[in-house]
Design a protein around this motif. Structure first.
Motif, PDB file in Angstrom:
ATOM      1  N   TYR A 250       0.520  -2.698   6.393  1.00 27.61           N
ATOM      2  CA  TYR A 250       1.478  -2.841   5.294  1.00 27.61           C
ATOM      3  C   TYR A 250       1.508  -4.288   4.797  1.00 27.61           C
ATOM      4  CZ  TYR A 250       5.786  -3.829   2.894  1.00 27.61           C
ATOM      5  OH  TYR A 250       6.682  -4.299   1.976  1.00 27.61           O
ATOM      6  N   LEU A 251       1.591  -5.239   5.712  1.00 27.51           N
ATOM      7  CA  LEU A 251       1.663  -6.651   5.314  1.00 27.51           C
ATOM      8  C   LEU A 251       0.403  -7.088   4.575  1.00 27.51           C
ATOM      9  CD1 LEU A 251       3.347  -8.192   8.476  1.00 27.51           C
ATOM     10  CD2 LEU A 251       4.393  -7.683   6.259  1.00 27.51           C
ATOM     11  N   GLU A 252      -0.742  -6.630   5.038  1.00 30.03           N
ATOM     12  CA  GLU A 252      -2.001  -6.971   4.381  1.00 30.03           C
ATOM     13  C   GLU A 252      -2.032  -6.410   2.952  1.00 30.03           C
ATOM     14  OE1 GLU A 252      -6.577  -5.643   4.962  1.00 30.03           O
ATOM     15  OE2 GLU A 252      -5.563  -6.386   6.774  1.00 30.03           O
ATOM     16  N   ALA A 253      -1.668  -5.144   2.805  1.00 33.69           N
ATOM     17  CA  ALA A 253      -1.648  -4.518   1.475  1.00 33.69           C
ATOM     18  C   ALA A 253      -0.604  -5.178   0.585  1.00 33.69           C
ATOM     19  CB  ALA A 253      -1.373  -3.018   1.605  1.00 33.69           C
ATOM     20  N   SER A 254       0.518  -5.553   1.159  1.00 30.59           N
ATOM     21  CA  SER A 254       1.580  -6.200   0.392  1.00 30.59           C
ATOM     22  C   SER A 254       1.134  -7.560  -0.136  1.00 30.59           C
ATOM     23  CB  SER A 254       2.824  -6.344   1.272  1.00 30.59           C
ATOM     24  OG  SER A 254       3.885  -6.882   0.531  1.00 30.59           O
ATOM     25  N   ASP A 255       0.449  -8.322   0.700  1.00 30.72           N
ATOM     26  CA  ASP A 255      -0.065  -9.624   0.266  1.00 30.72           C
ATOM     27  C   ASP A 255      -1.104  -9.464  -0.844  1.00 30.72           C
ATOM     28  OD1 ASP A 255       1.595 -10.923   2.060  1.00 30.72           O
ATOM     29  OD2 ASP A 255       0.029 -11.172   3.590  1.00 30.72           O
ATOM     30  N   LYS A 256      -1.996  -8.481  -0.697  1.00 30.97           N
ATOM     31  CA  LYS A 256      -2.993  -8.219  -1.739  1.00 30.97           C
ATOM     32  C   LYS A 256      -2.311  -7.811  -3.040  1.00 30.97           C
ATOM     33  CE  LYS A 256      -6.789  -6.602   1.193  1.00 30.97           C
ATOM     34  NZ  LYS A 256      -7.567  -5.406   1.564  1.00 30.97           N
ATOM     35  N   TYR A 257      -1.277  -6.981  -2.909  1.00 29.23           N
ATOM     36  CA  TYR A 257      -0.562  -6.516  -4.101  1.00 29.23           C
ATOM     37  C   TYR A 257       0.075  -7.683  -4.843  1.00 29.23           C
ATOM     38  CZ  TYR A 257       2.475  -3.919  -7.220  1.00 29.23           C
ATOM     39  OH  TYR A 257       3.089  -3.437  -8.347  1.00 29.23           O
ATOM     40  N   ALA A 258       0.681  -8.619  -4.110  1.00 32.14           N
ATOM     41  CA  ALA A 258       1.334  -9.770  -4.749  1.00 32.14           C
ATOM     42  C   ALA A 258       0.324 -10.562  -5.572  1.00 32.14           C
ATOM     43  CB  ALA A 258       1.997 -10.654  -3.697  1.00 32.14           C
ATOM     44  N   VAL A 259      -0.859 -10.765  -5.041  1.00 30.06           N
ATOM     45  CA  VAL A 259      -1.898 -11.521  -5.755  1.00 30.06           C
ATOM     46  C   VAL A 259      -2.369 -10.742  -6.983  1.00 30.06           C
ATOM     47  CG1 VAL A 259      -4.261 -12.414  -5.595  1.00 30.06           C
ATOM     48  CG2 VAL A 259      -2.644 -12.795  -3.717  1.00 30.06           C
ATOM     49  N   ILE A 260      -2.696  -9.477  -6.791  1.00 30.40           N
ATOM     50  CA  ILE A 260      -3.246  -8.678  -7.897  1.00 30.40           C
ATOM     51  C   ILE A 260      -2.186  -8.398  -8.953  1.00 30.40           C
ATOM     52  CG2 ILE A 260      -2.910  -6.317  -7.064  1.00 30.40           C
ATOM     53  CD1 ILE A 260      -6.176  -7.655  -8.486  1.00 30.40           C
ATOM     54  N   TYR A 261      -0.932  -8.322  -8.541  1.00 29.90           N
ATOM     55  CA  TYR A 261       0.152  -8.122  -9.506  1.00 29.90           C
ATOM     56  C   TYR A 261       0.162  -9.274 -10.506  1.00 29.90           C
ATOM     57  CZ  TYR A 261       4.762  -8.304 -11.572  1.00 29.90           C
ATOM     58  OH  TYR A 261       5.791  -8.399 -12.479  1.00 29.90           O
ATOM     59  N   HIS A 262       0.085 -10.496 -10.006  1.00 31.60           N
ATOM     60  CA  HIS A 262       0.099 -11.661 -10.899  1.00 31.60           C
ATOM     61  C   HIS A 262      -1.166 -11.720 -11.753  1.00 31.60           C
ATOM     62  CE1 HIS A 262       3.866 -13.160  -9.441  1.00 31.60           C
ATOM     63  NE2 HIS A 262       3.457 -13.045  -8.196  1.00 31.60           N
TER      64      HIS A 262
ATOM     65  N   LEU B 152      -9.440  -4.186 -14.870  1.00 34.12           N
ATOM     66  CA  LEU B 152      -9.780  -4.031 -13.450  1.00 34.12           C
ATOM     67  C   LEU B 152      -8.608  -4.436 -12.561  1.00 34.12           C
ATOM     68  CD1 LEU B 152     -13.476  -5.317 -13.363  1.00 34.12           C
ATOM     69  CD2 LEU B 152     -12.652  -2.965 -13.204  1.00 34.12           C
ATOM     70  N   ALA B 153      -7.927  -5.498 -12.929  1.00 33.15           N
ATOM     71  CA  ALA B 153      -6.770  -5.951 -12.144  1.00 33.15           C
ATOM     72  C   ALA B 153      -5.643  -4.923 -12.210  1.00 33.15           C
ATOM     73  CB  ALA B 153      -6.286  -7.310 -12.643  1.00 33.15           C
TER      74      ALA B 153
ATOM     75  N   ARG C  77       9.069   4.948  -5.422  1.00 30.12           N
ATOM     76  CA  ARG C  77       7.928   5.801  -5.789  1.00 30.12           C
ATOM     77  C   ARG C  77       7.698   5.891  -7.292  1.00 30.12           C
ATOM     78  NH1 ARG C  77       9.407  10.989  -2.094  1.00 30.12           N
ATOM     79  NH2 ARG C  77       8.690  10.178  -0.095  1.00 30.12           N
ATOM     80  N   THR C  78       8.753   5.777  -8.071  1.00 32.18           N
ATOM     81  CA  THR C  78       8.648   6.093  -9.494  1.00 32.18           C
ATOM     82  C   THR C  78       8.951   4.915 -10.422  1.00 32.18           C
ATOM     83  OG1 THR C  78      10.932   6.843  -9.462  1.00 32.18           O
ATOM     84  CG2 THR C  78       9.227   8.513  -9.111  1.00 32.18           C
ATOM     85  N   ILE C  79       8.982   3.719  -9.901  1.00 37.95           N
ATOM     86  CA  ILE C  79       9.317   2.583 -10.761  1.00 37.95           C
ATOM     87  C   ILE C  79       8.051   1.857 -11.214  1.00 37.95           C
ATOM     88  CG2 ILE C  79      11.615   2.283  -9.793  1.00 37.95           C
ATOM     89  CD1 ILE C  79      10.546   0.067  -8.038  1.00 37.95           C
ATOM     90  N   GLY C  80       8.214   1.064 -12.244  1.00 39.12           N
ATOM     91  CA  GLY C  80       7.095   0.317 -12.800  1.00 39.12           C
ATOM     92  C   GLY C  80       6.682  -0.847 -11.920  1.00 39.12           C
ATOM     93  N   PRO C  81       5.575  -1.475 -12.267  1.00 41.92           N
ATOM     94  CA  PRO C  81       5.002  -2.534 -11.437  1.00 41.92           C
ATOM     95  C   PRO C  81       5.923  -3.733 -11.212  1.00 41.92           C
ATOM     96  CG  PRO C  81       3.519  -1.962 -13.235  1.00 41.92           C
ATOM     97  CD  PRO C  81       4.758  -1.181 -13.426  1.00 41.92           C
ATOM     98  N   THR C  82       6.660  -4.149 -12.224  1.00 43.80           N
ATOM     99  CA  THR C  82       7.510  -5.331 -12.074  1.00 43.80           C
ATOM    100  C   THR C  82       8.643  -5.073 -11.086  1.00 43.80           C
ATOM    101  OG1 THR C  82       6.948  -6.065 -14.305  1.00 43.80           O
ATOM    102  CG2 THR C  82       8.924  -7.011 -13.310  1.00 43.80           C
ATOM    103  N   LYS C  83       9.332  -3.954 -11.251  1.00 42.57           N
ATOM    104  CA  LYS C  83      10.404  -3.620 -10.312  1.00 42.57           C
ATOM    105  C   LYS C  83       9.839  -3.343  -8.929  1.00 42.57           C
ATOM    106  CE  LYS C  83      14.113  -1.993 -13.239  1.00 42.57           C
ATOM    107  NZ  LYS C  83      15.082  -0.924 -13.478  1.00 42.57           N
TER     108      LYS C  83
END
Length: 136
Positions: free
Chosen positions: A50-62, A70-71, A11-17
């Motif tokens: 969850y899987l859908e959001a996780s996949d989107k997060y992986a793309v937007i994270y990069h 915006l990203a 809950r409280t960690i940064g984006p990379t971790k």
């Protein structure tokens, strides 16, 4: 060593971790040898969302690593959404672990170790001291 609850340290960690932890969770939650199909049978929509959001997060994270505002904003929104899903999954795993404790260990989540507040020897000594101090 007994485990009885999942730490919500994501809950409280940064984006990379968070990205690293989320990938670990995703891999564990997808592995049918770790989290069996019977667990997800009652919550199929949760797993897919969850899987859908996780996949989107992986793309937007990069994408956000390039510094686009915006990203970054979308990454933060998706991270909050994923935290909600992870909280729900963690709660369900804790409930299922009452009957199948190995689910917690295999889930990929960090676990809190059960601690005893006082050792048995200290409790026995305290009880013995209490008996000695009682007036006759």
């Amino acid at each position: 060593m007994a485990y009885h609850r999942i730490l919500r340290n994501y809950r409280t960690i940064g984006p990379t971790k968070f990205h690293g932890l989320n990938q670990r969770f995703k891999n564990s939650l997808l592995d049918i040898n770790k989290i069996p199909a019977w667990f997800w049978a009652a919550y199929p929509k949760l797993r897919e969302e969850y899987l859908e959001a996780s996949d989107k997060y992986a793309v937007i994270y990069h994408e956000s690593m390039l510094g686009g505002k915006l990203a970054i904003a979308e990454r933060e929104r998706l991270q909050e959404e994923l935290v909600g899903y992870l909280d729900e999954i963690a709660s369900l795993l804790e409930m299922a672990a009452v009957r199948n404790p190995e689910l917690l260990i295999l889930s990929g989540f960090d676990l809190a170790k059960e601690r005893r507040s006082r050792s048995r020897a200290k409790k026995a000594a305290a009880a013995h001291d209490d008996q000695d101090s009682v007036p006759a």
